[in-house]
Design a protein around this motif. Sequence first.
Motif, PDB file in Angstrom:
ATOM      1  N   ASP A 126       0.828  -1.200   0.000  1.00  0.00           N
ATOM      2  CA  ASP A 126       0.000   0.000   0.000  1.00  0.00           C
ATOM      3  C   ASP A 126       0.865   1.252   0.000  1.00  0.00           C
ATOM      4  N   LEU A 127       0.372   2.287  -0.641  1.00  0.00           N
ATOM      5  CA  LEU A 127       0.804   3.655  -0.360  1.00  0.00           C
ATOM      6  C   LEU A 127      -0.476   4.375   0.040  1.00  0.00           C
ATOM      7  N   LYS A 128      -0.657   4.526   1.355  1.00  0.00           N
ATOM      8  CA  LYS A 128      -1.937   4.981   1.898  1.00  0.00           C
ATOM      9  C   LYS A 128      -2.107   6.495   1.868  1.00  0.00           C
ATOM     10  N   TYR A 129      -1.077   7.221   2.268  1.00  0.00           N
ATOM     11  CA  TYR A 129      -1.193   8.666   2.448  1.00  0.00           C
ATOM     12  C   TYR A 129       0.103   9.368   2.048  1.00  0.00           C
ATOM     13  N   ILE A 130      -0.040  10.655   1.748  1.00  0.00           N
ATOM     14  CA  ILE A 130       1.104  11.553   1.637  1.00  0.00           C
ATOM     15  C   ILE A 130       1.108  12.547   2.807  1.00  0.00           C
ATOM     16  N   SER A 131      -0.058  12.865   3.312  1.00  0.00           N
ATOM     17  CA  SER A 131      -0.177  13.829   4.410  1.00  0.00           C
ATOM     18  C   SER A 131       0.181  13.196   5.755  1.00  0.00           C
ATOM     19  N   TYR A 143       4.307   7.817   8.564  1.00  0.00           N
ATOM     20  CA  TYR A 143       3.977   6.847   7.516  1.00  0.00           C
ATOM     21  C   TYR A 143       4.442   7.296   6.123  1.00  0.00           C
ATOM     22  N   PRO A 144       4.140   8.525   5.688  1.00  0.00           N
ATOM     23  CA  PRO A 144       4.526   8.889   4.318  1.00  0.00           C
ATOM     24  C   PRO A 144       6.021   8.750   4.048  1.00  0.00           C
ATOM     25  N   ALA A 145       6.838   9.218   4.977  1.00  0.00           N
ATOM     26  CA  ALA A 145       8.287   9.137   4.776  1.00  0.00           C
ATOM     27  C   ALA A 145       8.769   7.695   4.832  1.00  0.00           C
ATOM     28  N   ARG A 200      -2.274  13.307  -4.383  1.00  0.00           N
ATOM     29  CA  ARG A 200      -0.850  13.439  -4.034  1.00  0.00           C
ATOM     30  C   ARG A 200      -0.156  12.075  -4.018  1.00  0.00           C
ATOM     31  N   VAL A 201      -0.885  11.039  -3.574  1.00  0.00           N
ATOM     32  CA  VAL A 201      -0.345   9.678  -3.650  1.00  0.00           C
ATOM     33  C   VAL A 201      -0.072   9.311  -5.104  1.00  0.00           C
ATOM     34  N   LEU A 202      -1.010   9.616  -5.977  1.00  0.00           N
ATOM     35  CA  LEU A 202      -0.849   9.291  -7.390  1.00  0.00           C
ATOM     36  C   LEU A 202       0.267  10.112  -8.033  1.00  0.00           C
ATOM     37  N   ASP A 203       0.476  11.336  -7.552  1.00  0.00           N
ATOM     38  CA  ASP A 203       1.624  12.114  -8.022  1.00  0.00           C
ATOM     39  C   ASP A 203       2.932  11.374  -7.720  1.00  0.00           C
ATOM     40  N   GLN A 204       3.022  10.807  -6.506  1.00  0.00           N
ATOM     41  CA  GLN A 204       4.232  10.072  -6.140  1.00  0.00           C
ATOM     42  C   GLN A 204       4.379   8.805  -6.984  1.00  0.00           C
ATOM     43  N   MET A 205       3.293   8.074  -7.159  1.00  0.00           N
ATOM     44  CA  MET A 205       3.357   6.881  -8.008  1.00  0.00           C
ATOM     45  C   MET A 205       3.786   7.252  -9.428  1.00  0.00           C
ATOM     46  N   ALA A 206       3.228   8.348  -9.938  1.00  0.00           N
ATOM     47  CA  ALA A 206       3.568   8.766 -11.299  1.00  0.00           C
ATOM     48  C   ALA A 206       5.041   9.156 -11.409  1.00  0.00           C
ATOM     49  N   ALA A 207       5.575   9.760 -10.359  1.00  0.00           N
ATOM     50  CA  ALA A 207       7.000  10.126 -10.387  1.00  0.00           C
ATOM     51  C   ALA A 207       7.873   8.887 -10.509  1.00  0.00           C
ATOM     52  N   TRP A 208       7.532   7.836  -9.769  1.00  0.00           N
ATOM     53  CA  TRP A 208       8.290   6.592  -9.895  1.00  0.00           C
ATOM     54  C   TRP A 208       8.139   6.001 -11.296  1.00  0.00           C
ATOM     55  N   ASN A 209       6.913   6.014 -11.804  1.00  0.00           N
ATOM     56  CA  ASN A 209       6.664   5.437 -13.115  1.00  0.00           C
ATOM     57  C   ASN A 209       7.337   6.249 -14.223  1.00  0.00           C
ATOM     58  N   ASP A 210       7.349   7.566 -14.074  1.00  0.00           N
ATOM     59  CA  ASP A 210       8.012   8.403 -15.081  1.00  0.00           C
ATOM     60  C   ASP A 210       9.520   8.146 -15.106  1.00  0.00           C
ATOM     61  N   ALA A 211      10.089   7.904 -13.925  1.00  0.00           N
ATOM     62  CA  ALA A 211      11.532   7.664 -13.844  1.00  0.00           C
ATOM     63  C   ALA A 211      11.919   6.310 -14.422  1.00  0.00           C
ATOM     64  N   ALA A 212      11.023   5.323 -14.306  1.00  0.00           N
ATOM     65  CA  ALA A 212      11.293   3.973 -14.812  1.00  0.00           C
ATOM     66  C   ALA A 212       9.962   3.380 -15.274  1.00  0.00           C
ATOM     67  N   PRO A 213       9.513   3.724 -16.475  1.00  0.00           N
ATOM     68  CA  PRO A 213       8.188   3.296 -16.939  1.00  0.00           C
ATOM     69  C   PRO A 213       7.966   1.787 -16.806  1.00  0.00           C
ATOM     70  N   GLY A 214       6.827   1.440 -16.219  1.00  0.00           N
ATOM     71  CA  GLY A 214       6.469   0.038 -16.048  1.00  0.00           C
ATOM     72  C   GLY A 214       7.174  -0.662 -14.917  1.00  0.00           C
ATOM     73  N   CYS A 215       7.758   0.108 -13.980  1.00  0.00           N
ATOM     74  CA  CYS A 215       8.518  -0.528 -12.903  1.00  0.00           C
ATOM     75  C   CYS A 215       7.626  -1.160 -11.837  1.00  0.00           C
ATOM     76  N   PHE A 216       6.322  -0.860 -11.882  1.00  0.00           N
ATOM     77  CA  PHE A 216       5.383  -1.479 -10.953  1.00  0.00           C
ATOM     78  C   PHE A 216       4.004  -1.480 -11.600  1.00  0.00           C
ATOM     79  N   LEU A 217       3.090  -2.208 -10.985  1.00  0.00           N
ATOM     80  CA  LEU A 217       1.694  -2.229 -11.415  1.00  0.00           C
ATOM     81  C   LEU A 217       0.870  -1.437 -10.406  1.00  0.00           C
ATOM     82  N   PRO A 218       0.198  -0.360 -10.817  1.00  0.00           N
ATOM     83  CA  PRO A 218      -0.674   0.354  -9.887  1.00  0.00           C
ATOM     84  C   PRO A 218      -2.003  -0.370  -9.708  1.00  0.00           C
ATOM     85  N   SER A 219      -2.570  -0.251  -8.511  1.00  0.00           N
ATOM     86  CA  SER A 219      -3.860  -0.866  -8.220  1.00  0.00           C
ATOM     87  C   SER A 219      -4.676   0.108  -7.383  1.00  0.00           C
TER      88      SER A 219
END
Length: 304
Positions: free
Chosen positions: A160-165, A178-180, A224-243
């Motif tokens: 899970d990535l539950k929160y950014i706040s 938790y976020p950090a 904001r969670v999706l912003d973080q997921m997108a940053a990882w995906n942009d850096a390495a496209p397809g490096c994980f599966l989002p759910s």
Amino acid sequence: MSTTFTIPSRCDLCPRRCGADRAAGRAGYCGAAGTLKVARAALHFWEEPCISGTRGSGTVFFSGCALRCCYCQNYPISAQAFGKEITVERLAEIFLDLQAQGAHNINLVTPGQWQPWIMAALDQARAAGLHLPIVCNTGGYETVESVARWAGYIDIWLADLKYISPALAADLSAAPDYPAAAKAAIEAMLAQAGRPVFDGEGILQRGVILRHLAIPGHTDDSFRVLDQMAAWNDAAPGCFLPSLMSQFTPFYQAADHGIGRRITTYEYRRVVNYAMDKGLTTGYMQQKSSAREEYTPSFDLTGV
């Protein structure tokens, strides 16, 4: 076959680092003491399709949890210590029995507080013929050190990535850090597992699935969670599966924290649309019908 392992005398297995002397039988913040405790072991058909497949995921629910999520659907085992004390030898037998039932994988649900016990059981089971991929099904609240210790044992991270706040994490899970902690742990998981690898049936053999449960009234934090997921995906496209999950149900103490309702179709659709706009298109999104109590397993010591 017996296996020796070290029970923590000053536990630091999770980010709480509560220092409990579990070797002396004292429970940590997570509720786990010195004897392994399991609540259920059975084939599970309601994970992502690449995990459950057609034969089910061999899922073992462990008692205790380092988080205190007020809406936890598994609260009888995570917060109320439901479960049965078993030996490492018995856990190894459970793994082998799930394999014999046809499971696609062994799915360890909230295993972090039992890491030394589980590693010992996996060693035993592998020596006796266990060959399935191992899934770590985690809330994401892990230490980087713990992730590193799982190397060679965990093939798939279902995290899970539950929160950014931090404030929201403090309110809903009693974990302002938790976020950090989750960000650092997930980056370690991504580095360890590598890109997703599937077998000929489309079943995941190695990789990371990152989950996010959309919470009613908190779509801004979901963005904001999706912003973080997108940053990882942009850096390495397809490096994980989002759910993206819509299954929030107001269990346990959710109403006391202002979330005593299910998420609306409008709220969830906003989260899904945002994910797609951010390029998170190769993964899973739930139907709103998933927010039903029958999707939560009954904790009745099945298979234990």
